[in-house]
Design a protein around this motif. Structure first.
Motif, PDB file in Angstrom:
ATOM      1  N   LEU A 187       0.831  -1.206   0.000  1.00 35.79           N
ATOM      2  CA  LEU A 187       0.000   0.000   0.000  1.00 35.79           C
ATOM      3  C   LEU A 187       0.862   1.252   0.000  1.00 35.79           C
ATOM      4  O   LEU A 187       0.624   2.184  -0.781  1.00 35.79           O
ATOM      5  CB  LEU A 187      -0.943   0.000   1.209  1.00 35.79           C
ATOM      6  CG  LEU A 187      -1.788   1.266   1.378  1.00 35.79           C
ATOM      7  CD1 LEU A 187      -2.622   1.568   0.137  1.00 35.79           C
ATOM      8  CD2 LEU A 187      -2.672   1.151   2.610  1.00 35.79           C
ATOM      9  N   ILE A 231       0.889   4.229  -2.933  1.00 34.66           N
ATOM     10  CA  ILE A 231       0.520   5.635  -2.739  1.00 34.66           C
ATOM     11  C   ILE A 231       1.720   6.583  -2.800  1.00 34.66           C
ATOM     12  O   ILE A 231       1.538   7.796  -2.855  1.00 34.66           O
ATOM     13  CB  ILE A 231      -0.265   5.849  -1.419  1.00 34.66           C
ATOM     14  CG1 ILE A 231       0.564   5.484  -0.194  1.00 34.66           C
ATOM     15  CG2 ILE A 231      -1.574   5.095  -1.458  1.00 34.66           C
ATOM     16  CD1 ILE A 231      -0.145   5.725   1.134  1.00 34.66           C
ATOM     17  N   LYS A 286       2.010  10.099  -4.897  1.00 30.93           N
ATOM     18  CA  LYS A 286       0.669  10.478  -5.372  1.00 30.93           C
ATOM     19  C   LYS A 286       0.140  11.726  -4.677  1.00 30.93           C
ATOM     20  O   LYS A 286      -0.983  12.143  -4.923  1.00 30.93           O
ATOM     21  CB  LYS A 286      -0.325   9.318  -5.174  1.00 30.93           C
ATOM     22  CG  LYS A 286       0.083   8.020  -5.856  1.00 30.93           C
ATOM     23  CD  LYS A 286       0.197   8.177  -7.350  1.00 30.93           C
ATOM     24  CE  LYS A 286       0.509   6.877  -8.047  1.00 30.93           C
ATOM     25  NZ  LYS A 286       1.922   6.539  -8.138  1.00 30.93           N
ATOM     26  N   ARG A 307      -1.015  12.555  -1.662  1.00 34.23           N
ATOM     27  CA  ARG A 307      -2.271  12.296  -0.949  1.00 34.23           C
ATOM     28  C   ARG A 307      -3.450  11.988  -1.863  1.00 34.23           C
ATOM     29  O   ARG A 307      -4.595  12.017  -1.428  1.00 34.23           O
ATOM     30  CB  ARG A 307      -2.616  13.455  -0.014  1.00 34.23           C
ATOM     31  CG  ARG A 307      -1.721  13.444   1.188  1.00 34.23           C
ATOM     32  CD  ARG A 307      -1.416  14.760   1.702  1.00 34.23           C
ATOM     33  NE  ARG A 307      -0.846  15.569   0.642  1.00 34.23           N
ATOM     34  CZ  ARG A 307      -0.755  16.868   0.689  1.00 34.23           C
ATOM     35  NH1 ARG A 307      -1.189  17.512   1.717  1.00 34.23           N
ATOM     36  NH2 ARG A 307      -0.206  17.538  -0.288  1.00 34.23           N
ATOM     37  N   GLY A 308      -3.196  11.729  -3.119  1.00 31.68           N
ATOM     38  CA  GLY A 308      -4.254  11.424  -4.076  1.00 31.68           C
ATOM     39  C   GLY A 308      -4.383  12.467  -5.160  1.00 31.68           C
ATOM     40  O   GLY A 308      -5.027  12.242  -6.182  1.00 31.68           O
ATOM     41  N   ALA A 326      -2.954  11.014  -8.366  1.00 34.78           N
ATOM     42  CA  ALA A 326      -3.364   9.650  -8.700  1.00 34.78           C
ATOM     43  C   ALA A 326      -4.246   9.639  -9.943  1.00 34.78           C
ATOM     44  O   ALA A 326      -5.265  10.323  -9.997  1.00 34.78           O
ATOM     45  CB  ALA A 326      -4.097   9.015  -7.531  1.00 34.78           C
ATOM     46  N   ASP A 375      -4.149   4.423 -11.117  1.00 34.03           N
ATOM     47  CA  ASP A 375      -3.516   4.474  -9.794  1.00 34.03           C
ATOM     48  C   ASP A 375      -4.565   4.253  -8.705  1.00 34.03           C
ATOM     49  O   ASP A 375      -4.349   3.471  -7.774  1.00 34.03           O
ATOM     50  CB  ASP A 375      -2.847   5.834  -9.533  1.00 34.03           C
ATOM     51  CG  ASP A 375      -1.624   6.092 -10.386  1.00 34.03           C
ATOM     52  OD1 ASP A 375      -0.974   5.122 -10.828  1.00 34.03           O
ATOM     53  OD2 ASP A 375      -1.317   7.284 -10.601  1.00 34.03           O
ATOM     54  N   GLN A 376      -5.680   4.950  -8.831  1.00 36.95           N
ATOM     55  CA  GLN A 376      -6.740   4.836  -7.825  1.00 36.95           C
ATOM     56  C   GLN A 376      -7.246   3.400  -7.721  1.00 36.95           C
ATOM     57  O   GLN A 376      -7.504   2.910  -6.627  1.00 36.95           O
ATOM     58  CB  GLN A 376      -7.896   5.778  -8.155  1.00 36.95           C
ATOM     59  CG  GLN A 376      -7.557   7.232  -7.960  1.00 36.95           C
ATOM     60  CD  GLN A 376      -8.663   8.169  -8.428  1.00 36.95           C
ATOM     61  OE1 GLN A 376      -9.628   7.750  -9.049  1.00 36.95           O
ATOM     62  NE2 GLN A 376      -8.515   9.451  -8.126  1.00 36.95           N
ATOM     63  N   ILE A 427      -4.519   1.338  -5.968  1.00 41.35           N
ATOM     64  CA  ILE A 427      -4.491   1.709  -4.553  1.00 41.35           C
ATOM     65  C   ILE A 427      -5.706   1.121  -3.844  1.00 41.35           C
ATOM     66  O   ILE A 427      -5.596   0.607  -2.726  1.00 41.35           O
ATOM     67  CB  ILE A 427      -4.410   3.235  -4.391  1.00 41.35           C
ATOM     68  CG1 ILE A 427      -3.047   3.742  -4.885  1.00 41.35           C
ATOM     69  CG2 ILE A 427      -4.652   3.652  -2.940  1.00 41.35           C
ATOM     70  CD1 ILE A 427      -2.969   5.244  -5.069  1.00 41.35           C
ATOM     71  N   TYR A 431      -3.135   9.422   2.039  1.00 47.23           N
ATOM     72  CA  TYR A 431      -3.886   9.253   0.787  1.00 47.23           C
ATOM     73  C   TYR A 431      -5.378   9.366   1.085  1.00 47.23           C
ATOM     74  O   TYR A 431      -5.856   8.914   2.124  1.00 47.23           O
ATOM     75  CB  TYR A 431      -3.598   7.877   0.175  1.00 47.23           C
ATOM     76  CG  TYR A 431      -4.417   7.602  -1.064  1.00 47.23           C
ATOM     77  CD1 TYR A 431      -4.027   8.117  -2.298  1.00 47.23           C
ATOM     78  CD2 TYR A 431      -5.588   6.866  -1.005  1.00 47.23           C
ATOM     79  CE1 TYR A 431      -4.792   7.881  -3.440  1.00 47.23           C
ATOM     80  CE2 TYR A 431      -6.361   6.626  -2.136  1.00 47.23           C
ATOM     81  CZ  TYR A 431      -5.954   7.140  -3.348  1.00 47.23           C
ATOM     82  OH  TYR A 431      -6.709   6.917  -4.472  1.00 47.23           O
ATOM     83  N   THR A 432      -6.102   9.976   0.156  1.00 51.44           N
ATOM     84  CA  THR A 432      -7.560  10.025   0.242  1.00 51.44           C
ATOM     85  C   THR A 432      -8.178  10.118  -1.151  1.00 51.44           C
ATOM     86  O   THR A 432      -7.520  10.556  -2.103  1.00 51.44           O
ATOM     87  CB  THR A 432      -8.053  11.204   1.102  1.00 51.44           C
ATOM     88  OG1 THR A 432      -9.471  11.089   1.290  1.00 51.44           O
ATOM     89  CG2 THR A 432      -7.737  12.545   0.453  1.00 51.44           C
ATOM     90  N   THR A 433      -9.438   9.732  -1.218  1.00 51.57           N
ATOM     91  CA  THR A 433     -10.231   9.949  -2.428  1.00 51.57           C
ATOM     92  C   THR A 433     -11.223  11.093  -2.210  1.00 51.57           C
ATOM     93  O   THR A 433     -12.019  11.391  -3.094  1.00 51.57           O
ATOM     94  CB  THR A 433     -10.998   8.672  -2.822  1.00 51.57           C
ATOM     95  OG1 THR A 433     -11.848   8.276  -1.724  1.00 51.57           O
ATOM     96  CG2 THR A 433     -10.045   7.539  -3.174  1.00 51.57           C
TER      97      THR A 433
END
Length: 194
Positions: free
Chosen positions: A7, A11, A14, A16-17, A20, A24-25, A28, A59-61
Protein backbone atom coordinates in the motif's frame (compact mmCIF):
# COMPACT_ATOMS: atom_id res chain seq x y z
CA UNK A 1 3.83 -6.68 6.79
CA UNK A 2 3.71 -7.19 3.04
CA UNK A 3 0.25 -5.60 2.69
CA UNK A 4 1.38 -2.36 4.33
CA UNK A 5 4.51 -2.21 2.19
CA UNK A 6 2.44 -2.75 -0.97
CA UNK A 7 0.00 0.00 0.00
CA UNK A 8 2.76 2.46 0.90
CA UNK A 9 4.46 1.74 -2.41
CA UNK A 10 1.19 2.23 -4.32
CA UNK A 11 0.52 5.64 -2.74
CA UNK A 12 4.13 6.87 -2.91
CA UNK A 13 4.44 9.98 -5.07
CA UNK A 14 0.67 10.48 -5.37
CA UNK A 15 0.59 13.60 -3.12
CA UNK A 16 -2.27 12.30 -0.95
CA UNK A 17 -4.25 11.42 -4.08
CA UNK A 18 -3.84 14.70 -5.97
CA UNK A 19 -1.58 13.02 -8.56
CA UNK A 20 -3.36 9.65 -8.70
CA UNK A 21 -4.66 8.65 -12.13
CA UNK A 22 -7.74 6.47 -12.54
CA UNK A 23 -5.53 3.37 -12.86
CA UNK A 24 -3.52 4.47 -9.79
CA UNK A 25 -6.74 4.84 -7.83
CA UNK A 26 -7.82 1.36 -8.87
CA UNK A 27 -4.48 -0.21 -7.85
CA UNK A 28 -4.49 1.71 -4.55
CA UNK A 29 -8.08 0.58 -3.91
CA UNK A 30 -7.03 -3.05 -4.36
CA UNK A 31 -4.04 -2.60 -2.00
CA UNK A 32 -6.31 -0.96 0.59
CA UNK A 33 -8.90 -3.74 0.39
CA UNK A 34 -6.19 -6.39 0.75
CA UNK A 35 -4.77 -4.71 3.85
CA UNK A 36 -8.25 -4.27 5.35
CA UNK A 37 -8.60 -8.06 5.09
CA UNK A 38 -5.69 -8.41 7.52
CA UNK A 39 -6.91 -5.87 10.09
CA UNK A 40 -5.13 -6.77 13.34
CA UNK A 41 -7.68 -4.77 15.37
CA UNK A 42 -11.17 -6.13 14.57
CA UNK A 43 -12.80 -3.87 17.22
CA UNK A 44 -10.98 -0.57 16.64
CA UNK A 45 -13.43 1.59 18.60
CA UNK A 46 -12.44 -0.30 21.75
CA UNK A 47 -8.71 0.24 21.06
CA UNK A 48 -8.51 3.83 22.30
CA UNK A 49 -4.77 3.47 22.99
CA UNK A 50 -4.25 2.91 19.25
CA UNK A 51 -6.84 5.44 18.01
CA UNK A 52 -5.74 8.34 20.19
CA UNK A 53 -3.19 10.74 18.71
CA UNK A 54 -2.31 12.92 15.75
CA UNK A 55 -2.71 11.15 12.42
CA UNK A 56 -1.24 12.53 9.17
CA UNK A 57 -3.09 11.86 5.92
CA UNK A 58 -1.13 9.83 3.36
CA UNK A 59 -3.89 9.25 0.79
CA UNK A 60 -7.56 10.03 0.24
CA UNK A 61 -10.23 9.95 -2.43
CA UNK A 62 -12.11 12.81 -0.71
CA UNK A 63 -12.71 15.48 -3.33
CA UNK A 64 -13.70 17.90 -0.56
CA UNK A 65 -10.17 17.70 0.89
CA UNK A 66 -8.29 17.44 -2.39
CA UNK A 67 -10.35 20.32 -3.78
CA UNK A 68 -8.59 22.74 -1.43
CA UNK A 69 -5.56 22.42 -3.72
CA UNK A 70 -7.62 23.66 -6.68
CA UNK A 71 -8.24 27.09 -5.14
CA UNK A 72 -6.15 29.68 -7.05
CA UNK A 73 -2.86 30.65 -5.38
CA UNK A 74 -3.28 27.93 -2.73
CA UNK A 75 -1.31 24.71 -2.24
CA UNK A 76 -2.46 21.99 0.09
CA UNK A 77 0.07 21.20 2.82
CA UNK A 78 -0.12 18.53 5.47
CA UNK A 79 -3.52 17.26 6.55
CA UNK A 80 -4.06 15.91 10.05
CA UNK A 81 -6.86 14.10 11.81
CA UNK A 82 -6.28 14.33 15.53
CA UNK A 83 -8.30 12.03 17.76
CA UNK A 84 -8.80 12.68 21.46
CA UNK A 85 -10.64 9.60 22.70
CA UNK A 86 -11.00 10.79 26.31
CA UNK A 87 -13.00 13.82 25.08
CA UNK A 88 -14.61 11.95 22.13
CA UNK A 89 -13.30 14.67 19.79
CA UNK A 90 -11.87 14.69 16.27
CA UNK A 91 -9.97 17.65 14.85
CA UNK A 92 -9.37 17.83 11.09
CA UNK A 93 -6.62 20.29 10.19
CA UNK A 94 -5.51 21.10 6.63
CA UNK A 95 -2.46 23.33 6.32
CA UNK A 96 -2.37 25.52 3.23
CA UNK A 97 0.31 27.70 1.70
CA UNK A 98 0.08 30.45 -0.84
CA UNK A 99 1.65 33.80 -1.42
CA UNK A 100 4.32 34.90 1.09
CA UNK A 101 2.82 35.51 4.54
CA UNK A 102 -0.47 33.95 3.46
CA UNK A 103 0.02 30.46 4.91
CA UNK A 104 -3.14 29.32 6.58
CA UNK A 105 -5.27 26.46 7.75
CA UNK A 106 -8.74 25.06 7.45
CA UNK A 107 -9.88 23.20 10.55
CA UNK A 108 -13.04 21.48 11.71
CA UNK A 109 -13.71 20.18 15.21
CA UNK A 110 -16.22 17.39 15.74
CA UNK A 111 -17.65 15.18 18.47
CA UNK A 112 -17.86 11.45 17.85
CA UNK A 113 -19.84 8.64 19.40
CA UNK A 114 -19.45 4.89 18.83
CA UNK A 115 -22.12 3.37 16.59
CA UNK A 116 -20.62 -0.13 16.40
CA UNK A 117 -17.31 -1.87 17.10
CA UNK A 118 -15.77 -0.15 14.04
CA UNK A 119 -18.02 2.84 13.23
CA UNK A 120 -18.28 6.26 14.82
CA UNK A 121 -20.99 8.82 14.21
CA UNK A 122 -19.52 12.29 13.76
CA UNK A 123 -21.17 15.65 14.50
CA UNK A 124 -19.20 18.65 13.29
CA UNK A 125 -19.26 21.52 15.79
CA UNK A 126 -16.77 24.26 14.89
CA UNK A 127 -14.86 25.52 11.86
CA UNK A 128 -11.77 27.73 11.89
CA UNK A 129 -10.25 29.19 8.70
CA UNK A 130 -7.43 31.67 8.90
CA UNK A 131 -3.82 32.70 8.50
CA UNK A 132 -1.37 30.71 10.62
CA UNK A 133 0.51 33.79 11.81
CA UNK A 134 -2.69 35.50 13.04
CA UNK A 135 -3.91 32.32 14.71
CA UNK A 136 -0.49 31.59 16.21
CA UNK A 137 -0.51 28.09 14.72
CA UNK A 138 2.64 26.08 15.43
CA UNK A 139 1.50 22.45 15.51
CA UNK A 140 -1.73 20.45 15.57
CA UNK A 141 -1.30 19.55 19.26
CA UNK A 142 -0.78 23.16 20.39
CA UNK A 143 -3.66 24.38 18.21
CA UNK A 144 -5.99 21.76 19.74
CA UNK A 145 -4.93 22.80 23.24
CA UNK A 146 -5.95 26.37 22.37
CA UNK A 147 -9.32 25.19 21.00
CA UNK A 148 -10.00 23.06 24.09
CA UNK A 149 -9.11 26.02 26.31
CA UNK A 150 -11.96 27.95 24.61
CA UNK A 151 -9.76 30.39 22.71
CA UNK A 152 -11.41 32.46 19.97
CA UNK A 153 -9.11 33.09 17.03
CA UNK A 154 -8.47 36.08 14.76
CA UNK A 155 -9.93 34.06 11.91
CA UNK A 156 -13.20 32.92 10.43
CA UNK A 157 -14.27 30.99 13.53
CA UNK A 158 -17.83 29.75 13.79
CA UNK A 159 -20.02 27.06 15.29
CA UNK A 160 -21.61 24.52 13.00
CA UNK A 161 -25.22 23.61 13.75
CA UNK A 162 -25.72 19.95 14.66
CA UNK A 163 -28.04 19.24 11.77
CA UNK A 164 -25.85 20.97 9.17
CA UNK A 165 -22.87 18.57 9.11
CA UNK A 166 -23.08 15.01 10.32
CA UNK A 167 -21.57 11.80 9.08
CA UNK A 168 -19.94 8.55 10.05
CA UNK A 169 -16.57 6.90 9.67
CA UNK A 170 -15.75 3.20 9.56
CA UNK A 171 -12.29 2.29 10.81
CA UNK A 172 -11.41 -0.65 8.59
CA UNK A 173 -7.75 -1.08 9.56
CA UNK A 174 -5.86 -0.03 12.68
CA UNK A 175 -2.42 -0.83 14.06
CA UNK A 176 0.23 1.11 15.98
CA UNK A 177 1.06 3.49 13.11
CA UNK A 178 -1.51 3.10 10.31
CA UNK A 179 -5.24 3.65 10.09
CA UNK A 180 -7.64 3.23 7.18
CA UNK A 181 -11.11 4.70 7.28
CA UNK A 182 -14.11 4.86 4.99
CA UNK A 183 -16.53 7.76 5.27
CA UNK A 184 -20.25 8.15 4.64
CA UNK A 185 -19.60 9.99 1.35
CA UNK A 186 -17.68 7.01 -0.08
CA UNK A 187 -14.22 8.43 0.54
CA UNK A 188 -11.31 6.40 1.81
CA UNK A 189 -8.55 7.73 4.07
CA UNK A 190 -5.10 6.26 4.76
CA UNK A 191 -3.30 7.86 7.70
CA UNK A 192 -0.09 7.36 9.66
CA UNK A 193 0.76 8.21 13.24
CA UNK A 194 4.12 9.38 14.48
Amino acid sequence: MIGKAALLQAIAGKNRGLLATASDQQAIGVAIAQLEGYNPTPRPIEASHLLDGDWRLLYTTSQELLGIDRVPLVKLGQIYQCIRTAEAKIYNIAEISGLPYLDGLVSVAAHFSPASERRVDVKFERAIIGLTRLIGYQSPDRFIQDIEAGRKFAAIDFNIGNRDRQGWLDITYLDEDMRIGRGNEGSVFVLTKG
